[in-house]
Every structure is written in structure tokens, then in C-alpha cells.
Design an enzyme around this catalytic site. Structure first.
Site, mmCIF file in Angstrom:
data_model
loop_
_atom_site.group_PDB
_atom_site.id
_atom_site.type_symbol
_atom_site.label_atom_id
_atom_site.label_comp_id
_atom_site.label_asym_id
_atom_site.label_seq_id
_atom_site.Cartn_x
_atom_site.Cartn_y
_atom_site.Cartn_z
ATOM 1 N N LYS A 1 -1.185 -9.410 2.609
ATOM 2 C CA LYS A 1 -0.631 -8.947 3.975
ATOM 3 C C LYS A 1 -1.442 -8.046 4.497
ATOM 4 C CE LYS A 1 3.369 -6.004 3.665
ATOM 5 N NZ LYS A 1 2.766 -5.048 4.615
ATOM 6 N N ASP B 1 -1.145 -5.870 0.014
ATOM 7 C CA ASP B 1 -1.341 -5.444 1.207
ATOM 8 C C ASP B 1 -2.854 -5.208 1.179
ATOM 9 O OD1 ASP B 1 0.693 -4.823 3.036
ATOM 10 O OD2 ASP B 1 1.195 -3.150 1.877
ATOM 11 N N GLU C 1 -1.546 -5.570 8.522
ATOM 12 C CA GLU C 1 -0.718 -4.990 9.638
ATOM 13 C C GLU C 1 -1.334 -5.237 10.852
ATOM 14 O OE1 GLU C 1 -0.159 -1.107 8.920
ATOM 15 O OE2 GLU C 1 0.791 -1.306 7.030
ATOM 16 N N ASP D 1 1.016 -1.312 -0.093
ATOM 17 C CA ASP D 1 -0.164 0.092 0.055
ATOM 18 C C ASP D 1 1.014 1.268 -0.167
ATOM 19 O OD1 ASP D 1 0.534 -0.197 2.550
ATOM 20 O OD2 ASP D 1 -1.237 -0.222 3.685
ATOM 21 N N SER D 2 2.297 1.057 0.045
ATOM 22 C CA SER D 2 2.855 2.119 -0.222
ATOM 23 C C SER D 2 3.024 2.810 -1.733
ATOM 24 C CB SER D 2 4.390 1.816 -0.179
ATOM 25 O OG SER D 2 4.899 0.708 -0.869
ATOM 26 N N GLU E 1 9.417 -4.353 10.603
ATOM 27 C CA GLU E 1 9.697 -2.807 9.845
ATOM 28 C C GLU E 1 10.233 -2.092 11.000
ATOM 29 O OE1 GLU E 1 6.822 -0.986 7.183
ATOM 30 O OE2 GLU E 1 8.170 0.783 7.146
HETATM 31 O O1 KIV Z 1 3.384 -1.167 1.438
HETATM 32 C C1 KIV Z 1 4.682 -1.270 1.633
HETATM 33 O O2 KIV Z 1 5.719 -1.226 0.665
HETATM 34 C C2 KIV Z 1 5.203 -2.437 2.643
HETATM 35 C C3 KIV Z 1 6.641 -2.592 2.997
HETATM 36 C C4 KIV Z 1 7.291 -1.461 3.190
HETATM 37 C C5 KIV Z 1 6.936 -3.610 3.652
HETATM 38 O O3 KIV Z 1 4.671 -2.781 3.604
#
Ligand code: KIV
Length: 273
Positions: A122, A92, A124, A53-54, A191
Site C-alpha cells: 500500500k 504499507d 499513500e 505503518d501505524s 481515510e
Molecule cells: O497504517 C495504517 O494503519 C493505515 C490504516 C489506518 C488504513 O494506513
């Protein structure tokens, strides 16, 4: 050109991540959000690609990961999954799509799996979402957890600093990791946590640990591709190693193009019909 090209392609699975941990083979991961980048990263032989989600920061220019929507993540994930032949593709679940209720989490997770073609999701968080993760795993969805600096909680943390430096938070993180492991995660992202804490978690869990800013003892490493290729400007945390300076190369190429257009030396006769 190194990578899987010209060799037999065997898709990396979630089980393979756990096997690699057991065998002591380090796991390489990068993010990707689009077809073209994912094709190059997969072709180079990476083990796993995260549609993080980056994308909210890297692709959309938002200040944090909170605004990105389920539909936007599905668009990015589908583009990446279409490109990848070997790597494990993980997506994510964006903020708000799995915290409200277990039922909503399951509905959104099923939608992501059906509409994208990714191999895993993924999420969190620790103990508070362990039940949800267990349910997703029970219905057949492989899950990676994410502890330490969890960017979706940036407003609670008040910034992007290193997490779990104090004993109480470190002990909570270990308990959360054990809960995620028990819930059935095949891997946990750690992280921005102290290296010795990440080493301890890696020893305590049977699933693989994937570090970003978590030292070298984790079972694998992940970086945001735009950061490690030097595309992101003005972002150079201590944990980041830059393997290229593509922003500079792009700037040089664009300037050369502008010069050629202004001088009418592009296109040439050979480049014309
Ligand atoms: O969203 C992302 O890129 C991440 C990584 C930094 C692990 O969660």
C-alpha cells in the site's frame, strides 16, 4: 469458534477484492503487526490484514508514522505473513521509500515482497505516484492506494482532521482515485473523508474502496486492531467503534497477578514441579 477453522482454507487474493466489490459483498480488514495477533484475526475470518505503518504509533509509541523504517516494516510484515493462512496480507511502504524515485520505489517494493511473504503493498498519494504504482503493478506487485487523510503527509495537513470537505479538494481526490484506478490499483483506502464523497469515488472506480472514517458506502472497512479492541487509550475519534475493552481487562488481570504474587498464592502446588 466462528471463522475459517475446521473449514477448507482458500486464500483471499487481490482479484477476490475486486470480485467482492462487483458482487456487493463487503470487505473486512484490520491491521496487525505481530504473529500472535495476526493468528487470532486471521482465524476469525477477516478478509484482509494490513501491516500498517501505524505500527510506528501502536508498536513503537512514535507520535506519527514518519519514523518507521523499511527494515522495521519488513520485520512486522514477516511476522504477520508467517501467521496468516487465509486473509490477504498487505504491507504499507513506509515514508521515504517510494517518493524519491521510481527506481528506488521498485527496489524497495521488490525487497518487501521477497523478504516478507506479503501479498500486496500500500502506498499513500494520488496522481503524483500513479506512474510508480503502474510500474509496480506491471512487474507483478498488487497495490492498494491511499487517499484522503494520508498520515505520512500530516505535517503538510497540519493535523489529522477530516480531508476533502471543500469542493476543490474533493474534486482533486476524485481525479486522484481515477488515476490510481487506471494505474492498476486493486483497491484504494479512503481515510477520514465525507461519506458522500467516498460513495462517489466508490461508484467511479472499478477497484475496491476500503474506508476508515469514510462512511458505509465504501466496498469495505478497515480499523486499527488496537483501537477497535480498546487497547489504545485516550483515542476515540467519531468513526471508531470499540468492540472490546481489552486495556481494562489487561489491567484487571495484571492487578490480580500482582495480588497473587504478593500474597504468595501464585504459583500453587499444582502449578509447581
Ligand atoms: O497504517 C495504517 O494503519 C493505515 C490504516 C489506518 C488504513 O494506513
Amino acid at each position: 469458534m466462528a471463522g475459517y477453522l475446521n473449514t477448507d482454507i482458500k486464500k483471499v487474493t487481490a482479484n477476490k477484492f475486486v470480485a467482492m466489490k462487483r458482487q456487493g459483498e463487503k470487505i473486512s480488514m484490520l491491521t496487525a503487526y505481530d504473529f500472535t495477533t495476526a493468528t487470532i484475526i486471521d482465524g476469525a475470518g477477516i478478509d484482509g490484514i494490513l501491516v500498517g505503518d501505524s505500527a510506528s504509533n501502536v508498536m513503537a509509541g512514535n507520535a506519527d508514522t514518519l519514523p518507521i523504517t523499511l527494515d522495521e516494516m519488513i520485520y512486522h510484515a514477516r511476522s504477520v505473513a508467517r501467521a496468516v493462512r487465509r486473509a490477504l496480507v498487505v504491507c504499507d511502504m513506509p515514508f521515504g521509500t517510494y517518493q524519491v524515485s521510481k527506481d528506488l520505489a521498485v527496489a524497495n517494493a521488490v525487497r518487501m515482497m521477497k523478504e516478507t511473504g506479503v501479498d500486496a503493498l500500500k502506498l499513500e498519494g494520488g496522481k503524483e505516484i500513479a506512474d510508480t504504482i503502474k510500474h509496480l503493478v506491471d512487474i507483478g506487485i498488487p497495490v492498494i492506494g491511499h487517499l484522503g487523510l494520508t498520515p505520512q503527509s500530516v505535517h503538510k495537513f497540519g493535523g489529522y482532521g477530516v480531508r476533502a470537505k471543500e469542493t476543490a479538494e474533493a474534486e482533486k481526490l476524485i481525479a486522484d482515485a481515477v488515476a490510481l484506478d487506471k494505474a492498476g490499483c486493486f483497491a484504494i483506502t479512503l481515510e477520514k473523508v465525507p461519506a458522500d464523497l467516498a460513495a462517489e469515488v466508490t461508484k467511479r472506480v472499478s477497484c475496491a474502496t476500503i474506508g476508515i472514517g469514510a462512511g458505509h458506502a465504501t466496498d469495505g472497512q478497515i480499523l486499527v486492531y488496537a483501537d477497535m479492541l480498546g487497547l489504545t487509550q485516550g483515542f476515540k475519534p467519531k468513526f471508531l467503534r470499540q468492540y472490546a475493552h481489552l486495556a481494562q481487562q489487561m489491567n484487571d488481570a495484571v492487578q490480580a497477578y500482582i495480588t497473587d504474587v504478593k500474597a504468595a498464592t501464585f504459583p500453587s502446588v499444582d502449578e509447581s514441579y
